[in-house]
Design an enzyme around this catalytic site. Sequence first.
Site, PDB file in Angstrom:
ATOM      1  N   GLU A 132     -10.669  -5.501  23.274  1.00 36.67           N
ATOM      2  CA  GLU A 132     -10.972  -6.931  23.256  1.00 36.67           C
ATOM      3  C   GLU A 132     -12.072  -7.248  22.238  1.00 36.67           C
ATOM      4  O   GLU A 132     -12.087  -8.332  21.651  1.00 36.67           O
ATOM      5  CB  GLU A 132     -11.331  -7.413  24.657  1.00 36.67           C
ATOM      6  CG  GLU A 132     -10.135  -7.375  25.604  1.00 36.67           C
ATOM      7  CD  GLU A 132     -10.388  -8.077  26.925  1.00 36.67           C
ATOM      8  OE1 GLU A 132     -10.098  -9.274  27.017  1.00 36.67           O
ATOM      9  OE2 GLU A 132     -10.888  -7.402  27.848  1.00 36.67           O
ATOM     10  N   GLU A 152      -5.474  -2.314  31.486  1.00 32.48           N
ATOM     11  CA  GLU A 152      -5.901  -2.957  32.731  1.00 32.48           C
ATOM     12  C   GLU A 152      -4.760  -3.153  33.715  1.00 32.48           C
ATOM     13  O   GLU A 152      -4.916  -2.953  34.930  1.00 32.48           O
ATOM     14  CB  GLU A 152      -6.564  -4.309  32.433  1.00 32.48           C
ATOM     15  CG  GLU A 152      -7.952  -4.214  31.804  1.00 32.48           C
ATOM     16  CD  GLU A 152      -7.918  -4.121  30.304  1.00 32.48           C
ATOM     17  OE1 GLU A 152      -8.973  -4.286  29.681  1.00 32.48           O
ATOM     18  OE2 GLU A 152      -6.818  -3.876  29.732  1.00 32.48           O
TER      19      GLU A 152
END
Length: 283
Positions: A132, A152
């Site tokens: 990210e 995730e």
Amino acid sequence: MNSWATPPPALDDCILNVPSPHVLLVTLNRPKRMNSIPYALHWQLEALWSWFDDEPSLRVAIITGAGNKSFCAGSDLIEIDKVNTAKQSGQVDAEPWKHSHPKSGFAGLSRREGRKPIIAAVNGFALGGGMEIVLNCDMVIASPTASFGLPEAQRGLYASGGGLPRLLRTVGLPVASDIALTGRRFSVEEARECHLINRIAKSSESLLREAVEIANSIAAISPDAIVVTRAALREAWETASVERAFQLTHARFDSRLMKGFNAKEGLAAFKEKRPPRWQGSKL
């Protein structure tokens, strides 16, 4: 060593260097934890990037990780487990905000708007929050051994640092879905093919040198032009309407840019056939 207008904020587990004039190098220094980031460091890094934006001697930054295995493995899962265990046992957190991300996101970067560009020099795997970070940096150069992923979903979570919409804007829905919904790890070659990174370094050893070369090419132009050009690109990325993005950037910066020293200096240097002598941005 550095003629900074103000000293940088205190940082745990980070190393700051100035490898070239006007260039800040930030190294995440937790190699035994795969350069994962604990809660406190998110807030410290947010303060660092704010300082970087305001420091007149700096024009571009590079972020990398210590060692040659991991750029950033995301959150410090050991710390998260301790916090969750404490919550389940009924322990009251006196400062709950410290166990979250700042508004600018993971490492103060994944949702950062900012004024000045940041280059990611990915020296190993960039997973979860590490990826990210990459998704919101302005440019990315990666080691030939780097790899990427958003795992995730494999752990019953989702990439909550702001990376998902940025991933989609960059690669499109089918590729973004493949990456985020499978959680698979993918190679540096695939990352370049789908335009997630700018280039692959010649070698792991040359990664930082090549990143500094990119930074130097940015730092050589007008500091005002850096700020305004980056803002225009970001506005277009964030705004649905291309024309509206132009209008917002034009209204915000055009007059101030043209009245500033660096625009006048750039034109004068061109006319006089000499290198420009830039001043720190006042925008």
